[in-house]
Scaffold this active site. Sequence first.
Site: not given
Length: 417
Positions: A90, A144, A164, A194, A241
């Site tokens: 990440r 995700n 989500c 998102h 987002y």
Amino acid sequence: MKLTVVGGGSTYTPELIDGFARLRESLPVDELVLADPATDRLELVGGLAERIFAKQGHPGKITTTSDIEAAVDGADAVLLQLRVGGQAARNQDETWPLECGCVGQETTGAGGLAKALRTVPVVLDIAEKVRASNPDAWIIDFTNPVGIVTRALLQEGHKAVGLCNVAIGFQRKFAAMLDVDHSRVRLDHVGLNHLTWERGVRVDGEEVLPKLLAEHAQELADEIGLPREVILGLGVVPSYYLRYFYKHDEVVRELKAKPSRAAEVAAIEKQLLDMYADPALDEKPELLSKRGGAFYSEAAVDLASSLLNNTGDVQVVNTRNNGTLPFLPDDAVIEVPATVDARGTTPLPVRPLEPLYAGLVAGVTAYEHLALEAALHGGADRVFNALLAHPLIGQIEYANGLTDRLLANNRDHLDWA
């Protein structure tokens, strides 16, 4: 009832455990299996899970294992919350795109593509194990990028629904602002995972979004990181987002000037694991709220309960389009309110999406199609095509540079790279 959580060694799992314990009347779990290859973390999380169940008087059994086949064997539902490569991967997703002047984020843009490439093959392998064990089991995907991963599962014929926490987070926030119980609040939530907008908020059927905007526009603007005037002008509440799209260059400058979110989460996780090792701890610690994923446990319990108990209630999910947004392919995965029962999810009718939002939704949907092709079949050319199609990238120079960096930073996870 047997439920399995793949990625059960996550530091976030105690939030989910707390939800199962508190909401056991709607989802009576006999056995909850936590599966994870990280056995050291799994032992700590599993021990705390047992203590949470015991403190709240839940009679269910907690099982931990690193054997995925054993974990999903006979499960009625399998929740996916895995992170291939962990926080280290990440951190890469959030940093190398910045070198090209693009947003570094784990689900959006080039970083999101990298995560999809690492994740989709692993998820599909797990799903095949679920199908071999119990073809009637539901797969609930919280991994995700949810839209791409859920589309991969549905494309392969799995019984899957994506989940989500953005919608439930807005529902709870709006309820607090209006001083009403959250069960009375319904959202006109529409878009992709998102990439969503709240076009309406109803309390007991009455539209209250104009009232919310009039009285709480500044608070909402601060929450999502967009100007108050823009929110009032649009007359909707965008997901936070959307800031990556509407204020891209400003976000890039901000991200370059501070440590990555992955670094922050890694520090929090270290503290959490130290806490979980304390045999006296028998509840989720307050620090867990800084980990992210607010209200996920309630959303997960609600969704699993509706699928397994055939309740037929309405929830916001990631599901197959099937004509709901007529300008998208039927096999696109959208995030909208849907009726949820034992047959699956059926999106509610959606009023036409305004061009201001429809264009962006169509562009990101095209990117997601190309991203899934790259995840399934590999190839630097497919990676380049997906990046070129992404509305946040869209230039040859950027797509070339990002392709090189993506492949260089993910060779350990991509057998074709």
